[in-house]
Design an enzyme around this catalytic site. Structure first.
Site, mmCIF file in Angstrom:
data_model
loop_
_atom_site.group_PDB
_atom_site.id
_atom_site.type_symbol
_atom_site.label_atom_id
_atom_site.label_comp_id
_atom_site.label_asym_id
_atom_site.label_seq_id
_atom_site.Cartn_x
_atom_site.Cartn_y
_atom_site.Cartn_z
ATOM 1 C CB SER A 13 -0.913 -0.006 1.227
ATOM 2 O OG SER A 13 -0.154 -0.027 2.416
ATOM 3 N N GLY A 16 0.985 5.428 -3.958
ATOM 4 C CA GLY A 16 0.606 6.654 -4.653
ATOM 5 C C GLY A 16 -0.438 6.451 -5.731
ATOM 6 C CB ILE A 19 -0.014 10.849 -6.567
ATOM 7 C CG1 ILE A 19 -0.040 11.365 -5.123
ATOM 8 C CG2 ILE A 19 0.835 11.761 -7.442
ATOM 9 C CD1 ILE A 19 -0.570 12.773 -4.978
ATOM 10 C CG ASP A 71 -6.052 9.125 -2.005
ATOM 11 O OD1 ASP A 71 -4.959 9.684 -2.231
ATOM 12 O OD2 ASP A 71 -6.149 7.929 -1.696
ATOM 13 C CE LYS A 186 15.974 -10.071 -8.001
ATOM 14 N NZ LYS A 186 16.496 -11.173 -8.863
ATOM 15 C CD GLN A 191 6.854 -12.092 -13.729
ATOM 16 O OE1 GLN A 191 6.604 -13.294 -13.819
ATOM 17 N NE2 GLN A 191 8.075 -11.613 -13.875
ATOM 18 C CB CYS A 378 -10.311 24.913 12.845
ATOM 19 S SG CYS A 378 -11.781 24.066 13.460
ATOM 20 C CG LEU A 379 -7.675 23.760 18.577
ATOM 21 C CD1 LEU A 379 -8.752 24.056 19.611
ATOM 22 C CD2 LEU A 379 -7.105 22.363 18.792
ATOM 23 C CG HIS A 514 -10.557 23.427 8.275
ATOM 24 N ND1 HIS A 514 -9.436 22.871 8.861
ATOM 25 C CD2 HIS A 514 -11.557 23.312 9.187
ATOM 26 C CE1 HIS A 514 -9.749 22.420 10.066
ATOM 27 N NE2 HIS A 514 -11.035 22.687 10.288
ATOM 28 C CD GLU A 516 -7.014 23.420 6.219
ATOM 29 O OE1 GLU A 516 -7.320 22.599 7.100
ATOM 30 O OE2 GLU A 516 -7.179 24.647 6.349
#
Length: 543
Positions: A13, A16, A19, A71, A186, A191, A378-379, A514, A516
């Site tokens: 996992s 990406g 992305i 994501d 490898k 595969q 926020c906070l 927020h 962002e």
């Protein structure tokens, strides 16, 4: 008719997938296609809203108030399509809906099974989320072989058959490890991963091979031979020092052309000029700043993924490299404010719970007293208000009722009622469930003309996304303002405090929202741009 690209992962996992999928979406969008993306998460939680940020990373909030996988933040940063509640769902959400229908009697006494009832609900949600677009890229969380993923893989196998080969593709992302001792890459793990995928009826059309370095052509041909994938559809995706280089890397290998030809789409060549401009700004800074991120989840930077990216975007706009120094707020409590020395700006992001809160309050105090640029999110706004109340407004022992229900000065308290952007009234109480009960999603904010935020946004009305239960206590607001706190942003009904500033400080801004979540590499965000610019000016004046 919508065309589908189903994205799976193998071997390990965190390779990406998000992305890679978002980068492909960016190229297709640059070709003039209408693209959307979906993330299907196999965990049983209904959504990630109550999951620990240390385990799962950031919770990304959409305009319509969905608490989703991080994501979806990548998706919105790579393409201009806005994500909604339909773009992310989990095993828990699927089972919840199926059980609800069974209780209602919708299945007319049938025995409810994974196939067909669960898989049909997964397909229904995919089709609904993909409605009205040229291409829908559907990412399946986890890796092939996980027991949790099996219903999702079966559902996309069925859906691919139902829409037909001309409208469905399967993209599989795997790891091709490099063994330093032997100096070889490898291919066997890839595969075996494809073999596992084929055993459940899915033949990948595109293989994206993650590796430290570009794969030699002979290794790509070997992978193609043993996985039954065309040579040109084996894509080498080497490690990159910037995720914004990935669209160009995929385009150079013709991945978008594979998609366009398969679906028979007529569209112009991709124009990646905007991404080239992003990369130029990233590669040619004229200076650098160091910004302190004061939080309690700092051991996992993904807990603040969108904030990290927004700071980088603002750096691009200011031609500055932004170095983020993560500061555990508990370390400030134990070691003192000297930890904050040498920073060009301080940012306190959102969060929950009492642990480390006094360290965040101390960071706000340090920024206020030392005139260091401060951005509270926020906070981060709430701790700035608590600090101001205690040390400027004369309200000793002021606190939030979240952290001290017995405080004599609850300057921050639970919101029991508010008006949403759509005009509806929402109500909450201490007895409300934790999950899905916060003030969520995009809300209208009125900015005060002449304020710093008004100048930055260039507008009196803005929309920003929220995720919180607590707000400034209006019963104590007058006392705070009388002591010099400037309230420069208010909610739709002008009852809730959304933005504060300090008039006697070069750059001290905090918002209950927020910002962002609305920042992208191509467009940036005015609040972060102003913050990073202030950090650059602070650096110049103090070095």
């Amino acid at each position: 008719m919508t065309n589908y690209i189903f994205v799976t992962g193998g071997v390990v996992s965190s390779l990406g997938k998000g992305i890679a999928a978002a980068s492909l979406a960016a190229i297709l969008e640059a070709r003039g296609l209408n693209v959307t993306m979906l993330k299907l998460d196999p965990y049983i939680n209904v959504d990630p809203g109550t999951m620990s940020p240390i385990q799962h990373g950031e919770v990304f909030v959409t305009d319509d108030g969905a608490e989703t996988d991080l994501d979806l933040g990548h998706y919105e940063r790579f393409i201009r399509t806005r994500m909604t509640k339909r773009n992310n769902f989990t095993t828990g959400r699927v089972y919840e809906e199926v059980i609800k229908r069974e209780r209602r009697g919708d299945y007319l006494g049938a025995t409810i099974q994974v196939i067909p009832h669960i898989t049909n609900e997964i397909k229904r949600r995919i089709i609904a989320g993909a409605e009205g677009v040229d291409v829908a890229i559907v990412e399946i969380g986890g890796t092939v072989g996980d027991i949790e993923s099996q219903p999702f893989l079966e559902a996309i196998r069925q859906l691919g058959t139902e829409v037909g080969r001309d409208h469905a593709m399967y993209m599989h992302l795997t790891l091709v490890p490099y063994i330093a001792v032997s100096g070889e890459v490898k291919t066997k793990p890839t595969q075996h991963s494809v073999k596992e995928l084929r055993s459940i009826g899915i033949q990948p059309d595109i293989l994206v091979c993650r590796s430290e370095n570009a794969l030699p052509s002979n290794e790509r041909s070997k992978i193609a031979l043993f996985t039954n994938v065309a040579d040109k559809a084996v894509i080498s995706l080497k490690d990159a020092n910037s995720i914004y280089k990935i669209p160009a890397a995929l385009k150079a290998q013709g991945m978008d052309e594979l998609v366009v030809q398969r679906f028979g789409l007529e569209c112009p060549e991709a124009d990646l000029t905007e991404w080239e401009q992003v990369l130029y700004a990233e590669s040619n800074p004229v200076g650098e700043v160091t910004i302190g991120m004061v939080g309690k989840y700092v051991e996992l930077p993904d807990a603040y993924k969108s904030v990290n990216e927004a700071l980088k975007h603002a750096g691009l706009k200011n031609r500055l490299t932004v170095n983020i120094r993560y500061v555990d707020s508990q370390d400030i409590e134990s070691k003192g404010e000297q930890i904050l020395h040498g920073l060009d700006a301080i940012l306190v992001p959102g969060g929950f719970g009492e642990r480390g809160i006094e360290g965040k309050i101390a960071a706000a105090k340090y920024a206020r007293e030392q005139k260091v640029p401060y951005l509270g999110i926020c906070l981060g706004m709430q701790v700035a208000i608590i600090e101001f109340a205690r040390n400027v407004a004369g309200m000793e022992s002021a606190n939030s009722s979240e952290f001290d229900p017995q405080t004599p000065y609850p300057v921050v308290g639970l919101i029991t009622e508010w008006l949403d952007a759509d005009g509806s009234t929402a109500q909450r109480s201490e007895a409300s469930d934790l999950g899905g009960t916060m003030r969520l999603g995009s809300q209208l904010c009125h900015l005060i003309p002449g304020s710093k935020v008004h100048d930055l946004y260039g507008s009196a009305e803005i929309y920003e996304r929220h995720r919180h239960r607590y707000e400034v206590n209006n019963n104590l607001r007058d006392k705070l303002e009388a002591s010099g706190l400037k309230v420069t942003g208010l909610s739709t009904d002008k009852r809730l405090v959304e933005v504060i500033e300090l008039g006697d400080h070069p750059w001290f801004v905090a918002g209950q929202f927020h910002p962002e979540f609305n920042s992208t590499p191509r467009d940036g965000h005015p609040l972060f741009e102003g913050f990073v610019k202030a950090a650059g000016e602070y650096y110049k004046n103090n070095n």
